[in-house]
Design a protein around this motif. Structure first.
Motif, PDB file in Angstrom:
ATOM      1  N   LYS A  58       0.829  -1.216   0.000  1.00  0.00           N
ATOM      2  CA  LYS A  58       0.000   0.000   0.000  1.00  0.00           C
ATOM      3  C   LYS A  58       0.861   1.263   0.000  1.00  0.00           C
ATOM      4  N   LEU A  59       1.947   1.254   0.780  1.00  0.00           N
ATOM      5  CA  LEU A  59       2.816   2.420   0.881  1.00  0.00           C
ATOM      6  C   LEU A  59       3.964   2.377  -0.132  1.00  0.00           C
ATOM      7  N   ASN A  60       3.920   1.387  -1.029  1.00  0.00           N
ATOM      8  CA  ASN A  60       4.950   1.220  -2.052  1.00  0.00           C
ATOM      9  C   ASN A  60       6.345   1.090  -1.428  1.00  0.00           C
ATOM     10  N   LEU A  61       6.430   0.250  -0.400  1.00  0.00           N
ATOM     11  CA  LEU A  61       7.692   0.039   0.315  1.00  0.00           C
ATOM     12  C   LEU A  61       8.211  -1.388   0.149  1.00  0.00           C
ATOM     13  N   SER A  62       7.649  -2.123  -0.804  1.00  0.00           N
ATOM     14  CA  SER A  62       8.082  -3.502  -1.010  1.00  0.00           C
ATOM     15  C   SER A  62       9.541  -3.540  -1.443  1.00  0.00           C
TER      16      SER A  62
END
Length: 174
Positions: A58-62
């Motif tokens: 969701k926070l594009n932290l993958s």
């Protein structure tokens, strides 16, 4: 403000680390017969497992680092649960060793250029969480025997897929 941004960026990692920290606490609770508290902590661990992946996407932290941390946290927590249940006689003490082999194979095969598609292994961690939950909620030896057979069957299927893939890859490269 800066602390809030750093916290937001590290939140999925923090949740994985909390799951690692929860493992010995779960073992203490379980081994001392505090089953209700061990169930509550287990449910909280499942929530952190779901939440860290969700927030990372969701926070594009993958990231690869985060994915490895998540899998490592799962392995530590799941293995601790099965070790505790093994000490209590619910499952064989050999089961955490089997999980170590499965985890090691996952780590080794995840460094390959072409990743292994393992339909059994993909859901193995989730399945193990379900097995632990069912074992805690319904502490009956017949259920444990059935669940153990299922765990061993899925682990064997996963190993089969991985070795088949490696053999095919070796033949293709020859």
């Amino acid at each position: 403000m800066k602390i809030k941004i750093i916290f937001k960026k590290k939140l999925p990692h923090i949740l994985s680390l909390l799951r690692i920290a929860a493992a010995p606490v779960w073992a203490y609770l379980f081994l001392n017969g505090l089953y209700i508290y061990s169930i509550i902590l287990f449910i909280m661990a499942i929530c952190t497992d779901f939440l860290d992946g969700y927030l990372a996407r969701k926070l594009n932290l993958s990231s690869n680092k985060g994915a490895y941390l998540d899998v490592t946290a799962d392995f530590i927590f799941i293995s601790t649960c099965f070790l505790g249940m093994g000490i209590k006689g619910w499952y064989p003490l050999l089961l955490p060793l089997i999980l170590l082999v499965m985890f090691s194979l996952f780590i080794m095969s995840s460094t390959l250029k072409k990743l292994i598609y393992d339909p059994a292994g993909k859901f193995f961690g989730s399945f193990l969480m379900i097995v632990i939950f069912l074992s805690l909620i319904f502490p009956y030896s017949l259920l444990w025997d059935i669940l153990l057979i299922l765990v061993l069957a899925i682990a064997s299927l996963s190993l089969f897929y991985r070795f088949r893939f490696l053999i095919r890859q070796k033949r293709a490269n020859s």
